[in-house]
Design a protein around this motif. Structure first.
Motif, PDB file in Angstrom:
ATOM      1  N   PRO A 114      32.828 -13.515 161.063  1.00 43.35           N
ATOM      2  CA  PRO A 114      31.903 -12.489 161.384  1.00 43.35           C
ATOM      3  C   PRO A 114      32.314 -11.301 160.153  1.00 43.35           C
ATOM      4  N   ALA A 115      33.560 -11.025 160.022  1.00 41.22           N
ATOM      5  CA  ALA A 115      34.005 -10.097 159.056  1.00 41.22           C
ATOM      6  C   ALA A 115      33.675 -10.364 157.611  1.00 41.22           C
ATOM      7  N   PHE A 116      33.888 -11.871 157.555  1.00 43.91           N
ATOM      8  CA  PHE A 116      33.221 -12.353 156.178  1.00 43.91           C
ATOM      9  C   PHE A 116      31.860 -12.231 155.906  1.00 43.91           C
ATOM     10  N   GLY A 117      31.007 -12.432 156.914  1.00 45.92           N
ATOM     11  CA  GLY A 117      29.656 -12.143 156.718  1.00 45.92           C
ATOM     12  C   GLY A 117      29.102 -10.619 156.533  1.00 45.92           C
ATOM     13  N   VAL A 118      29.948  -9.825 156.954  1.00 48.55           N
ATOM     14  CA  VAL A 118      29.508  -8.319 156.595  1.00 48.55           C
ATOM     15  C   VAL A 118      30.077  -8.157 155.143  1.00 48.55           C
ATOM     16  N   THR A 119      31.091  -8.829 154.760  1.00 50.74           N
ATOM     17  CA  THR A 119      31.667  -8.345 153.322  1.00 50.74           C
ATOM     18  C   THR A 119      30.678  -9.184 152.381  1.00 50.74           C
ATOM     19  N   PHE A 120      30.131 -10.371 152.948  1.00 52.84           N
ATOM     20  CA  PHE A 120      29.363 -11.078 151.891  1.00 52.84           C
ATOM     21  C   PHE A 120      27.978 -10.295 151.650  1.00 52.84           C
ATOM     22  N   VAL A 121      27.461  -9.542 152.661  1.00 46.53           N
ATOM     23  CA  VAL A 121      26.278  -8.752 152.425  1.00 46.53           C
ATOM     24  C   VAL A 121      26.584  -7.437 151.431  1.00 46.53           C
TER      25      VAL A 121
ATOM     26  N   LEU B 161      26.712  -6.862 143.560  1.00 50.34           N
ATOM     27  CA  LEU B 161      26.445  -7.602 142.555  1.00 50.34           C
ATOM     28  C   LEU B 161      25.182  -7.579 141.938  1.00 50.34           C
ATOM     29  N   ALA B 162      24.332  -7.149 142.975  1.00 56.07           N
ATOM     30  CA  ALA B 162      23.100  -6.884 142.479  1.00 56.07           C
ATOM     31  C   ALA B 162      22.886  -5.522 141.855  1.00 56.07           C
ATOM     32  N   PRO B 163      21.759  -5.352 141.088  1.00 57.10           N
ATOM     33  CA  PRO B 163      21.472  -4.214 140.239  1.00 57.10           C
ATOM     34  C   PRO B 163      20.953  -3.091 141.188  1.00 57.10           C
ATOM     35  N   THR B 164      21.731  -2.740 142.009  1.00 59.67           N
ATOM     36  CA  THR B 164      21.768  -1.778 142.825  1.00 59.67           C
ATOM     37  C   THR B 164      22.383  -0.262 142.572  1.00 59.67           C
ATOM     38  N   GLY B 165      23.323  -0.487 141.837  1.00 57.11           N
ATOM     39  CA  GLY B 165      24.430   0.616 141.685  1.00 57.11           C
ATOM     40  C   GLY B 165      25.325   0.908 143.038  1.00 57.11           C
ATOM     41  N   PHE B 166      25.291   0.021 143.936  1.00 57.29           N
ATOM     42  CA  PHE B 166      26.043   0.159 144.874  1.00 57.29           C
ATOM     43  C   PHE B 166      27.352  -0.310 144.615  1.00 57.29           C
ATOM     44  N   ASP B 167      28.593   0.156 144.920  1.00 59.53           N
ATOM     45  CA  ASP B 167      29.889  -0.375 144.820  1.00 59.53           C
ATOM     46  C   ASP B 167      30.444  -0.438 146.070  1.00 59.53           C
ATOM     47  N   PRO B 168      30.846  -1.679 146.599  1.00 58.78           N
ATOM     48  CA  PRO B 168      31.247  -1.911 147.977  1.00 58.78           C
ATOM     49  C   PRO B 168      32.888  -1.480 147.876  1.00 58.78           C
ATOM     50  N   VAL B 169      33.509  -1.676 146.991  1.00 58.71           N
ATOM     51  CA  VAL B 169      35.271  -1.556 147.001  1.00 58.71           C
ATOM     52  C   VAL B 169      35.495  -0.402 147.738  1.00 58.71           C
ATOM     53  N   PRO B 170      34.944   1.040 147.339  1.00 60.53           N
ATOM     54  CA  PRO B 170      35.514   2.055 148.234  1.00 60.53           C
ATOM     55  C   PRO B 170      35.088   1.967 149.699  1.00 60.53           C
ATOM     56  N   TRP B 171      34.018   1.548 150.114  1.00 58.44           N
ATOM     57  CA  TRP B 171      33.449   1.355 151.362  1.00 58.44           C
ATOM     58  C   TRP B 171      34.479   0.214 151.937  1.00 58.44           C
ATOM     59  N   LEU B 172      34.911  -0.841 151.278  1.00 59.77           N
ATOM     60  CA  LEU B 172      35.546  -1.626 152.161  1.00 59.77           C
ATOM     61  C   LEU B 172      36.911  -1.076 152.426  1.00 59.77           C
ATOM     62  N   CYS B 173      37.604  -0.299 151.104  1.00 64.19           N
ATOM     63  CA  CYS B 173      38.765   0.225 151.518  1.00 64.19           C
ATOM     64  C   CYS B 173      38.887   1.205 152.570  1.00 64.19           C
ATOM     65  N   VAL B 174      37.998   2.220 152.863  1.00 60.47           N
ATOM     66  CA  VAL B 174      37.735   2.955 153.913  1.00 60.47           C
ATOM     67  C   VAL B 174      37.652   2.454 155.346  1.00 60.47           C
ATOM     68  N   ALA B 175      36.790   1.349 155.390  1.00 60.77           N
ATOM     69  CA  ALA B 175      36.783   0.338 156.502  1.00 60.77           C
ATOM     70  C   ALA B 175      37.855  -0.203 156.952  1.00 60.77           C
ATOM     71  N   ALA B 176      38.680  -0.665 156.004  1.00 63.64           N
ATOM     72  CA  ALA B 176      40.059  -1.283 156.213  1.00 63.64           C
ATOM     73  C   ALA B 176      40.965  -0.268 156.695  1.00 63.64           C
ATOM     74  N   LEU B 177      40.860   1.063 156.367  1.00 68.32           N
ATOM     75  CA  LEU B 177      41.628   2.002 156.917  1.00 68.32           C
ATOM     76  C   LEU B 177      41.354   2.085 158.547  1.00 68.32           C
ATOM     77  N   GLY B 178      40.179   2.196 158.773  1.00 66.61           N
ATOM     78  CA  GLY B 178      39.557   2.424 159.954  1.00 66.61           C
ATOM     79  C   GLY B 178      39.860   1.144 160.886  1.00 66.61           C
ATOM     80  N   ILE B 179      39.672   0.080 160.280  1.00 63.90           N
ATOM     81  CA  ILE B 179      40.002  -1.034 161.369  1.00 63.90           C
ATOM     82  C   ILE B 179      41.567  -1.189 161.393  1.00 63.90           C
ATOM     83  N   ALA B 180      42.281  -0.838 160.372  1.00 66.75           N
ATOM     84  CA  ALA B 180      43.851  -0.948 160.686  1.00 66.75           C
ATOM     85  C   ALA B 180      44.450   0.314 161.523  1.00 66.75           C
ATOM     86  N   ILE B 181      43.786   1.346 161.763  1.00 62.65           N
ATOM     87  CA  ILE B 181      43.636   2.329 162.856  1.00 62.65           C
ATOM     88  C   ILE B 181      43.606   1.563 164.174  1.00 62.65           C
ATOM     89  N   PHE B 182      42.433   1.149 164.121  1.00 63.25           N
ATOM     90  CA  PHE B 182      42.164   0.409 165.451  1.00 63.25           C
ATOM     91  C   PHE B 182      42.936  -0.598 165.972  1.00 63.25           C
TER      92      PHE B 182
END
Length: 184
Positions: free
Chosen positions: A61-68, A74-95
């Motif tokens: 399921p985590a892969f599914g979230v990251t896949f999206v 990668l789509a021409p949206t201007g969205f950069d998932p890297v910072p979001w993944l890093c912040v989410a990783a901090l949250g899940i590590a604390i959890f």
């Protein structure tokens, strides 16, 4: 009898087949190698999510979230998932720490360290020039492929199907990123 054997083999190797498809689809959409930096961050996040929850199957399921998220990046949206993944990783590590602490050492502590290294590599690749960024992404993917092999062999942290899928994805995408990087 031969068709049943071939079908059985395919059912056993579906993670590798899926890894080939995802790697090819990702590599074919790249304009430059650093665009795949989000895959590097995602690879660390998936393992960290499984470790933090204490459920190896949570990796899918985590892969599914990251896949999206990676797809949006990668789509021409201007969205950069890297910072979001890093912040989410901090949250899940604390959890994970609150849930179970730092034991065993090969679980949450090791996966947190890997996420830190992979997240840093992804962020660095985004800030680097195209050639340097592509090389960083490729090296990180090859390193994570070795990580996948170790986890597949030991059966720790994630289910073996995810480790197999991810290992194939990482190697093939690492090669694809190098090709894109060195031929641009």
């Amino acid at each position: 009898m031969m068709a049943a054997t071939a079908g059985g083999r395919l059912r056993q190797r579906w993670p590798a087949a899926l890894g080939v498809l995802v790697a090819a689809g990702t590599a074919l959409g790249l304009d430059y190698g650093g665009q795949a930096a989000s895959v590097v961050a995602a690879s660390g996040f998936v393992y960290l999510a499984a470790a933090a929850t204490g459920r190896p199957g949570a990796a899918w399921p985590a892969f599914g979230v990251t896949f999206v998220l990676v797809g949006l990046g990668l789509a021409p949206t201007g969205f950069d998932p890297v910072p979001w993944l890093c912040v989410a990783a901090l949250g899940i590590a604390i959890f994970g720490f609150v849930r179970a602490g730092w034991r065993p050492a090969w679980s949450l502590p090791l996966q947190s360290a890997a996420m830190l290294a992979l997240g840093a590599a992804a962020l660095l690749a985004l800030k680097a020039d195209h050639v340097t960024g592509g090389v960083i992404v490729s090296v990180a993917l090859f390193g994570h492929a070795a990580w996948d092999v170790w986890h597949h062999r030991t059966g720790r942290v994630v289910v073996r199907s995810l480790a197999e899928f991810c290992g194939v994805l990482d190697v093939l995408l690492g090669v694809g990123v190098l090709v894109v990087t060195l031929t641009m």
